[in-house]
Design an enzyme around this catalytic site. Structure first.
Site, PDB file in Angstrom:
ATOM      1  N   SER A  77       5.759   4.961  -0.251  1.00 41.56           N
ATOM      2  CA  SER A  77       5.481   4.554   1.126  1.00 41.56           C
ATOM      3  C   SER A  77       5.852   3.088   1.318  1.00 41.56           C
ATOM      4  O   SER A  77       5.855   2.308   0.366  1.00 41.56           O
ATOM      5  CB  SER A  77       3.994   4.765   1.453  1.00 41.56           C
ATOM      6  OG  SER A  77       3.731   4.511   2.824  1.00 41.56           O
ATOM      7  N   ASP A  78       6.167   2.752   2.551  1.00 40.79           N
ATOM      8  CA  ASP A  78       6.490   1.367   2.866  1.00 40.79           C
ATOM      9  C   ASP A  78       6.154   1.098   4.328  1.00 40.79           C
ATOM     10  O   ASP A  78       6.160   2.021   5.154  1.00 40.79           O
ATOM     11  CB  ASP A  78       7.968   1.065   2.614  1.00 40.79           C
ATOM     12  CG  ASP A  78       8.249  -0.426   2.605  1.00 40.79           C
ATOM     13  OD1 ASP A  78       7.945  -1.073   1.578  1.00 40.79           O
ATOM     14  OD2 ASP A  78       8.749  -0.949   3.605  1.00 40.79           O
ATOM     15  N   GLN A  79       5.849  -0.156   4.611  1.00 37.82           N
ATOM     16  CA  GLN A  79       5.522  -0.542   5.985  1.00 37.82           C
ATOM     17  C   GLN A  79       6.245  -1.830   6.348  1.00 37.82           C
ATOM     18  O   GLN A  79       6.249  -2.795   5.579  1.00 37.82           O
ATOM     19  CB  GLN A  79       4.023  -0.742   6.142  1.00 37.82           C
ATOM     20  CG  GLN A  79       3.588  -1.066   7.569  1.00 37.82           C
ATOM     21  CD  GLN A  79       2.091  -1.291   7.673  1.00 37.82           C
ATOM     22  OE1 GLN A  79       1.594  -2.343   7.296  1.00 37.82           O
ATOM     23  NE2 GLN A  79       1.373  -0.275   8.158  1.00 37.82           N
TER      24      GLN A  79
END
Length: 208
Positions: A77-79
């Site tokens: 995941s990444d933001q």
């Protein structure tokens, strides 16, 4: 495809992340999982839009760990915060956090939170994006300084932790996946895990 039964074995689950926030979110599902840090270059490509950057990095993180554990189901995941098309990442320092919050004061910011689920041995790949629109209040200098000294959110994209004191920075949050702003969209993650053979309602236990 038949519904997974209570006796069906669950594949090994790995969270490909160094983020304590994502680990804490995944623990809410009560699934047994381990954590493996992905070793990837997170440098944005020239002209790369924030949504594309978050999506690419989430998939790269999942694949980096899946190559080491090909039989496991791996979550990446990444933001990336998106202010008028410009990416805003983790500040790292107090000075950069001050600058970030000044730039977002009175603005609407889209936090582009991407998730990917990969099982290399089965060729299973799913990915999705959970954008969260956040409207920041017009912030006074004293408010920014007080908040940063109290929370020190220097490892958070956009310098704001909405799950704690950072909520006081905001006017509104719009999202269809409530945990996405914290760093892992659990509704989308659960859907991908079910496709991968892990049903949180049937395979829950004690997280490792």
């Amino acid at each position: 495809m038949p519904e997974t039964s209570l006796t069906s074995p669950s594949p090994t689950l790995i969270l490909g992340s160094t983020s304590r926030y994502r680990r804490e979110l995944l623990e809410r599902l009560r699934l047994p999982f381990s954590v493996s840090p992905p070793d990837i270059d997170e440098t944005p490509q020239p002209g790369e839009a924030p949504a594309a950057l978050a999506t690419r990095l989430a998939l790269a993180k999942a694949w980096a760990v899946a190559r080491k554990f090909p039989d496991a189901v791996v979550i990446g995941s990444d933001q990336v915060a998106d202010l008028n098309g410009e990416p805003i990442g983790k500040p790292g320092t107090h000075e950069r956090a001050v600058a970030q919050l000044h730039s977002m004061s009175g603005q609407s910011v889209v936090f582009q939170t991407a998730v990917a689920v990969v099982c290399a041995a089965r060729g299973f790949v799913r990915q999705g994006l959970a954008p969260v629109r956040v409207r920041f209040r017009t912030l006074a200098d004293a408010e920014i300084e007080s908040y940063l000294l109290a929370e020190q959110p220097y490892d958070c994209a956009g310098s704001a932790k909405s799950e704690t004191m950072g909520i006081a920075l905001l006017d509104a949050i719009e999202s269809d996946d409530p945990t996405a702003l914290v760093g892992l969209p659990l509704i989308r993650t659960c859907a991908m895990l079910r496709e991968a053979g892990i049903n949180p309602l049937l395979h829950s236990g004690t997280p490792t």
